[in-house]
Structures are given as structure tokens and as C-alpha cells.
Design an enzyme around this catalytic site. Structure first.
Site, short mmCIF file in Angstrom:
data_model
loop_
_atom_site.label_atom_id
_atom_site.label_comp_id
_atom_site.label_asym_id
_atom_site.label_seq_id
_atom_site.Cartn_x
_atom_site.Cartn_y
_atom_site.Cartn_z
N SER A 654 51.30 4.23 -12.41
CA SER A 654 50.73 5.61 -12.33
C SER A 654 52.04 6.44 -12.31
CB SER A 654 50.08 5.78 -10.93
OG SER A 654 50.94 5.51 -9.59
N LYS A 697 48.00 12.04 -3.61
CA LYS A 697 49.32 12.39 -4.20
C LYS A 697 49.45 13.84 -4.25
CE LYS A 697 49.19 8.13 -7.20
NZ LYS A 697 49.38 7.42 -8.34
#
Length: 803
Positions: A654, A697
């Protein structure tokens, strides 16, 4: 370049539950769920088929994620179905008179096992009272005295005849306890030794001959008396049996009539009657009769006539449903217990104890597969029982050779059962692949989903489940505003705007905790504020590691920039999963390059601190560079990437977009805005691909920016495909509304590059070059310069070689 075209609006960041979709005021207005199954159509259909098909090989494996209430759901669902089925028979163990070490198992209609036990106890109690009375009766005494008199008279006649003959022949017959003896005599007195010596030789010879003849006749008399004694004993025994039969017979006739429809029981009762008549002496003495000895003499226990009600289904409504939480060998298959007696361990058939498999016979047994696999012998023995369709009670210690003494070997019981294993889908795959018996015995897979679509029907089921739980646990009813917040929390856990999590245990835990806060706040129902408080309190109990990490950032121990611009440096976003708490935090990623030929090197990979997926992402970066910039020249660079201040394993791809952007920034010598964090994986074609944990996040970077002070320039770039996954906290959404924070969604690396640098990314022109004064143009020029430098160095090396 303006990023407005990629910036998301506040309404895109969170899906809120419309109260109009909840047609009730509180959960008191809702009907409870019958099976407590929510949006599990696939698993429900598999269960219905697996439970109704009566085949021993079609056992069920329920696969699903943790915290999805699989066990509670399965037990309730199976119990409902089992209540409509007939109850199984009773099983009892009785003494085997032919082979005492192999107790017999009798199958009786439901409830008659305990009836047989009570009947046998009553029978023995009656016999112990009435049989001694028979043997103390006048009739018995007269008949026995007649036998004794007849025997005594016959024996006396034989002895008198022998005594007369001995006297006639000059001998005396001596009768004592030791037997019969002949002595020479005269006038009724034995001859002395002097008188015997005074006899002539002829008189001695005559005496010897007469003695031999008399001894032969005496031996014949003794044999006759012994035969008479044996006949007397048989006659006495027959008298005892006749008298006992007269006393016992009516009781047995009554029992034989009662159980005439049970051939096994009739056969057993006849064996009991025969054994009682054979051992009638044990019943002659009244219980409690004082002993002439100073110490007590053990009385007969009559254990052999007892009935061990092994499985009693008299109170079972429908088929049994057993959930075994500790499936060790003894709990699952039963065993033979032992008791200490005179310093030794002894046992009998009354000490045979059932296991869960016996109690569930004729019904359903529910096991957690992980608990079962912890006991290797349990799993293997369970498969053996399912294959052989019988339950054998075997001593595990004896199988392992720990006990050398022999023990009981109870008769096996026929097995008719449906076993339901509950576990993780991964365990199902492992067992299916590596255990050849598993696929043959567990042919039904009921797979529980971990999420459901947000449809009106599913919202209704979700609300009804909460209503059922509140009623069962005596909780306050949930107001529709509280239900809306629970639905949003379920969306947060699912990480999707159009889906709800099916990890229902976590949702119901929040309901229980919200009930506490509602009562603390003196509310009559659970409002959205109570649910919100429960969520915050639960998070606060678990987020100490997150708080400490934030302190490190605030104190400057972890280097994170949220203002300014830096070449070759970017804020990536990482996930920290700690079991009970998951959160996101920014991580500084830096990139450098030099002339070389090693390509893109990840320092974390070289230090063996990176996982395979992360390493694959780094290799994709090399593919991207070659595809975009090495069509007309070779790559002659060595670039290094690293997660700064990373002291643990780096895994996942990611951050590959962030790593690529940092590398392009270094090659183009263009600074990147540090106020923006980036997440997403990248393809070799430069596409930004979706990732997991996007909400954590974004919220992680928001907390850092909030601690530093929100200035309206900060935000996060995410993949466009992750927009539907956004369920950000209301605080973050409010900051976006006020323009203090931003979220951008991009589909390509070039779009992210323009947001971060403020420069156009640039397009390739028909001649293969790039638009001037763009980021891609600057990268291409750097790579071309590195190539030219490499060529010059090679020419110099060749020239020196020739010189």
C-alpha cells in the site's frame, strides 16, 4: 495545478444512516428474530440441507470469521430444528452373566431406562426381605427336616448293618469325625497287643481275612453314604430353589409381562432369575443380621443386578443438541471409572460413564474444531466412530500402554449422529487438503459471510437482532437514533459505505456497554449519544500504544513533516494491528539515487525487514521505470528506498505509490508537499490500485496534523477505487467541511504527482519525448544524463585499457 478536480466532498467521506429507513421508535416495536441469523442465506441453505439429509457422511463444517456469533447462531438454529424431531432411546449397561468383562448395552424406548433401573432396585429390595422369610417359614423347616430325617435314617441303617456284621466277625466298628475304623475285639472291647500276640498263626490268618472282607464292605458303605449325602445336598438345593422360585417367581413374572415388548430386557431378566436361583444363599440371610465375629463381614452387594442408566433421554424434548466446549477424550467418548478398594483400583459396569458423543447420539453434536484439534486422539477417535458408526468405550491409557491391567470392554453402542464443526475457513481448507478422511465425513460446508449489503431488508434484520439481544439480556431498548449509530458503526467496521459487518459479537458488545452508559446517564432508552460514548470508551481502553506513538511524534522522536516541501521525501501511511485495536500512522519514506546498474533497491528488503508483498511492490517500481523511461535508453541508476525509523517488519504494497512518488521527486529534483500523505499500490502502468484500512490511515494522518495545527493545506491522497470504503469519523468529515483538511482520490500516479508537486506531470509526445517543463520530462532528462555519464566513463575505461 489545482487539485479540486480530485478532491472529495464531505458527503463522499461517510455514509450516514437515514432515520426514515428505520420504521420504529424503539426496539420494543420490533419482533424478535426466530433463528438469530442475519444475512447468511448461503450458510442457512447449507445448514438446512446438511441437517435434513440423513446420511452419516454428510456432517457439517461451519466456516466463518471470528466474532460472528457462529456458535450461538448454530446452536439456536439446530435446537429449533431438533425440537421437532423424536427423542432418541435410552441406553443402559447391565451385567453380562456369560462374559462379566463385557457389559451388555440395552436399548430402551425413551424414559424406560430409568424405569428398568427402579424396577431392578425394587426387585432386589423385595427379594432381600421376602426370600429370608421363606427360608424361615415352618413349611420350609418341615420339608428340610424331613429330608434330613430321611437321610439320617438311611445312613444309620447302613452303619448299624455294618456294625452288626463287624461284631459277628469279632470286630468293633468305631465311628468318628475322621471316618470309620475297624478294630479286632472281644466282648465289646478291643484286643490288647498281648492278646493279639497270643493268637496262633491260624487265628491271625483268619482274623486278617475277616478284616479284609469287612474293610471291603466298609468302603462300599462309605461310598453309599457319600452318594446319599450328594443326593441329600441336591435334594436340599432343589428344595431351596423351589422355595426361592415360589418367592421370586411372581416378581419376575410381573417384570416379564411389563417388558414383554423388549426382547433384550426379557432375555436379561431370565438371566437374572437364573443367577439369583443359582446364588440363593446370598439372599437367605436378612440384611443387617448381627455377626458373631468382632469385625463386620461384608454383605453381598448385588451389584450384578443393578442397572447403569448410561444415557437417559426421559427429559429430552426432541433430539438432543450438545455443545462440547472441552472435547478431550474422556469428555467426548466417556470411560470406565475406578474406585479404591483395599489398596487396589477396582471397577464394574456401574462405573461406565458416557461422553458427549453418547449424550448427543440420535441428535446433534457441536464442536469448535480448534478445541478438537488440540486433542489429537479425540479427533482421530471421532473420525473412527463416524466411519464405523459405533461408539466404543476404550481406555486411552490402556491404548498408550500406560496400564497393563485388564479392564472392562463395554459393548459398543450404535451411532446415529450429526456432527457440526465450527471454525475458521483456513482450517477447513487445511483439513480438506491434508486429511483424506475429512472430505468424506464432512461434505457440507456452511460458509458464514463477514459482511452484508446495506439493504432495507438487512437493516430490518439487523435491528431485530439487536431487539432480540436486548430482550434476552434484559437491556434497555434502543432508540432509533441509537440504532442508526450502531448501523454506522457496523459500516465503519466493514470499511464500506454500502456494507455492514457481520462480526455481530462486536456490535452486541457495544449495545451492552451502551446500556451501561444509558443507565449511568439515567436514560430510559439507549440513544445515539450512549452508543457514541460506548464506542469512544472502548477505543480509549485500548489505544494506549497509539497515544504513545503520537507522543513520540509530538516530541520529535519520530520525524514527520506536515508543512513545507522536500525533494525525495514523502509521508506514507501504515497500519498497526494490535488485536483489540487498529490504527494508522504516517511513516517517512525517502528516496535517493546515483549512477549505477542495480536499479531500485529497497533498504528494508536488503536488511531482511520486509515481507514478500512489499518486495513485489518494489519490483513493480522497477517495471514502471523501465516501461515509461527506458524505451529509448537503458537505465543506469541505483536508487534506494526506505521507511525511515522503521524497526519492525514492513509488509504490504500500500506504500508503493508513495515510494514511486518519492523516487520520481528525487530524479526530477522537484520537491513534494509534506502536508499531504499518500496511500495506494501501483501497477507497472502507473495505475493507483485500492488498498485496505483506508479509514484508519486517513484518521491517523489527521490526528498528527491536528496535533500540529490544521492549516487548510493538509490532507491525504487515496486511490479512487477506495472512495466507497470511506467511513471516516465525524470529526474528520467536519474538518473537511470547514476546509481545514482534504481528501483527494486519484486513479493514476501522474494525478498524485501533480497534487504533490504543483507541476504538470507531462504527457509523452509522438516522437517519444516528454512535454517540456513537466515532472516526467525532468525525470527523463536525469535518466538520460546518467546514461551519458555512464557512456563517458566506459569510453575512458576503454581508452585507458588501450594505453
Amino acid at each position: 495545478m489545482s487539485g479540486n478536480i480530485w478532491e472529495l466532498k464531505p458527503e463522499n467521506l461517510r455514509a450516514e444512516c437515514d432515520l426514515s429507513l428505520l420504521p420504529f421508535e424503539t426496539t420494543l416495536d420490533l419482533e424478535p428474530l426466530k433463528y438469530k441469523v442475519v444475512a447468511q442465506d448461503r450458510a442457512q441453505r447449507a445448514l438446512e440441507f446438511g441437517l435434513r439429509i440423513k446420511d452419516p457422511e454428510y456432517n457439517i463444517f461451519v466456516a466463518g470469521p471470528p466474532h460472528s456469533r457462529k456458535t450461538e447462531t448454530i446452536k439456536d438454529y439446530v435446537s429449533e430444528l431438533a425440537s421437532q424431531e423424536p427423542s432418541p432411546p435410552d441406553y443402559v449397561y447391565v451385567h453380562n452373566f456369560k462374559e462379566p468383562e463385557r457389559p451388555r448395552a440395552l436399548v430402551l424406548p425413551t424414559g424406560r431406562g430409568r424405569s428398568l433401573k427402579n424396577d431392578m432396585e425394587e426387585l432386589i429390595a423385595n427379594l432381600r426381605v421376602h426370600v429370608p422369610e421363606v427360608f424361615e417359614s415352618e413349611d420350609y423347616s418341615n420339608r428340610r427336616e424331613a429330608l434330613v430325617r430321611q437321610f439320617t435314617q438311611a445312613r444309620n441303617a447302613i452303619l448299624q448293618e455294618l456294625d452288626a456284621k463287624a461284631t459277628q466277625e469279632g470286630f468293633i466298628l468305631n465311628i468318628s469325625q475322621t471316618g470309620l475304623m475297624l478294630f479286632p475285639g472281644k466282648d465289646g472291647k478291643p484286643l490288647s497287643e498281648e492278646e493279639l500276640k497270643a493268637l496262633s498263626e491260624e487265628e491271625r490268618e483268619s482274623l486278617r481275612q475277616r478284616s479284609n472282607i469287612l474293610h471291603e464292605e466298609m468302603n462300599e458303605a462309605i461310598h453309599k453314604i457319600r452318594r446319599m449325602e450328594k443326593e441329600f445336598q441336591e435334594a436340599e438345593k432343589k428344595l431351596d430353589q423351589d422355595m426361592a422360585l415360589a418367592a421370586v417367581g411372581p416378581y419376575f413374572e410381573e417384570l416379564l409381562e411389563k417388558y414383554r415388548d423388549q426382547p433384550q430386557v426379557v432375555e436379561y431378566l431370565k438371566e437374572v432369575e437364573t443367577d439369583i436361583l443359582k446364588n440363593i444363599d446370598d439372599l437367605k440371610k436378612k440384611p443387617g443380621t448381627p455377626s458373631p465375629f468382632p469385625f463386620p463381614i461384608p454383605e453381598p452387594s448385588f451389584t450384578q443386578y443393578q442397572v447403569n442408566v448410561f444415557v437417559d433421554n426421559s427429559e429430552t424434548k426432541g433430539a438432543p443438541v450438545i455443545l462440547e466446549n472441552n472435547p478431550n477424550y474422556a469428555n467426548l467418548f466417556g470411560g470406565v471409572e475406578r474406585r479404591a478398594q483395599f489398596g487396589a483400583l477396582v471397577t464394574d459396569f456401574t462405573l461406565i460413564r458416557p461422553g458427549s458423543l453418547h449424550r448427543a447420539n440420535g441428535g446433534y453434536l457441536i464442536l469448535n474444531v480448534m478445541d478438537l484439534l488440540r486433542w489429537f486422539f479425540s479427533y482421530e477417535a471421532l473420525k473412527r466412530c463416524l466411519k464405523e458408526r459405533v461408539i466404543k468405550i476404550e481406555d486411552l491409557a490402556e491404548q498408550l500402554g500406560f496400564i497393563a491391567t485388564r479392564t472392562l470392554q463395554p459393548q459398543p453402542i450404535p451411532l446415529e449422529i450429526k456432527v457440526i464443526l465450527i471454525g475458521d475457513p483456513y482450517l477447513y481448507q487445511l483439513l480438506y487438503i491434508y486429511d483424506e478422511d475429512f472430505g468424506k465425513l464432512f461434505k457440507i460446508k456452511a460458509h458464514f459471510d463477514w459482511e452484508m449489503k446495506r439493504t432495507p431488508e438487512h437493516l430490518q434484520e439487523f435491528s431485530s437482532l439487536v431487539a432480540t439481544y436486548c430482550k434476552e439480556e434484559n437491556l434497555l431498548p434502543v432508540h432509533k437514533t441509537g440504532m442508526a449509530r450502531l448501523i454506522e458503526h457496523a459500516q465503519e467496521l466493514a470499511g464500506h459505505q454500502e456494507k455492514l459487518t457481520l462480526r455481530l459479537k462486536e456490535i452486541l458488545d457495544i449495545v451492552k456497554e451502551a446500556n451501561f452508559w444509558a443507565r449511568t446517564n439515567t436514560h430510559q432508552v439507549i440513544f445515539n449519544t450512549d452508543v457514541e460514548q460506548a464506542i469512544k470508551e472502548k477505543t480509549y481502553r485500548s489505544d494506549l500504544p497509539e497515544e504513545k506513538l503520537q507522543q513520540f511524534i509530538d516530541e520529535g522522536m519520530l520525524f514527520i513533516e506536515t508543512t513545507g516541501s522536500v525533494v525525495g521525501q514523502i509521508n506514507g501511511l501504515s497500519i498497526y494491528a494490535l488485536g483489540d485495536h487498529v490504527f494508522g500512522r504516517p511513516s517517512r519514506i525517502t528516496a535517493t539515487y546515483s549512477l549505477g546498474k542495480e536499479g531500485v533497491v529497497a533498504i528494508d528488503r536488503e536488511a531482511q525487514m520486509a515481507g514478500n508483498i512489499h518486495n513485489k511492490g518494489v519490483l513493480i517500481l522497477s517495471g514502471f521505470l523501465r516501461s515509461r523511461f527506458a524505451q529509448d535508453k537503458p537505465l543506469t541508476l541505483t536508487a534506494s528506498l526506505t521507511f525511515e525509523q522503521s524497526y519492525g517488519l514492513v509488509e504490504g504494497d500500500s506504500a508503493s505509490v508513495a515510494e514511486l512518488l518519492a523516487l520520481l521527486s528525487a530524479l526530477a529534483d522537484v520537491p513534494i508537499k509534506q502536508s499531504i500523505a499518500v496511500t495506494g499500490s501501483v501497477s507497472q502502468r502507473g495505475e493507483v490500485q485500492p488498498i485496505g484500512g483506508v479509514n484508519w490511515k486517513i484518521e491517523g494522518f489527521y490526528k498528527v496534523c491536528k496535533a500540529r495545527g490544521l492549516d487548510g493545506t493538509q490532507g491525504v491522497i487515496i486511490p479512487k477505487a477506495n472512495v466507497q470504503d470511506l467511513m471516516l469519523k465525524k470529526e474528520v468529515v467536519q474538518a473537511v467541511k470547514e476546509g481545514k483538511f482534504h481528501v483527494w482520490a486519484v486513479g493514476t500516479v501522474d494525478e498524485a504527482l501533480e497534487l504533490l508537486t504543483g507541476l504538470p506531470a507531462g504527457k509523452r509526445l509522438p516522437d517519444g519525448t516528454w512535454e517540456p517543463d513537466t515532472v516526467n520530462y525532468k525525470v527523463d532528462q536525469t535518466l538520460r544524463r546518467l546514461m551519458e555519464t555512464a557512456r563517458e566513463l566506459m569510453r575512458e575505461e576503454k581508452g585507458e585499457g588501450k594505453g
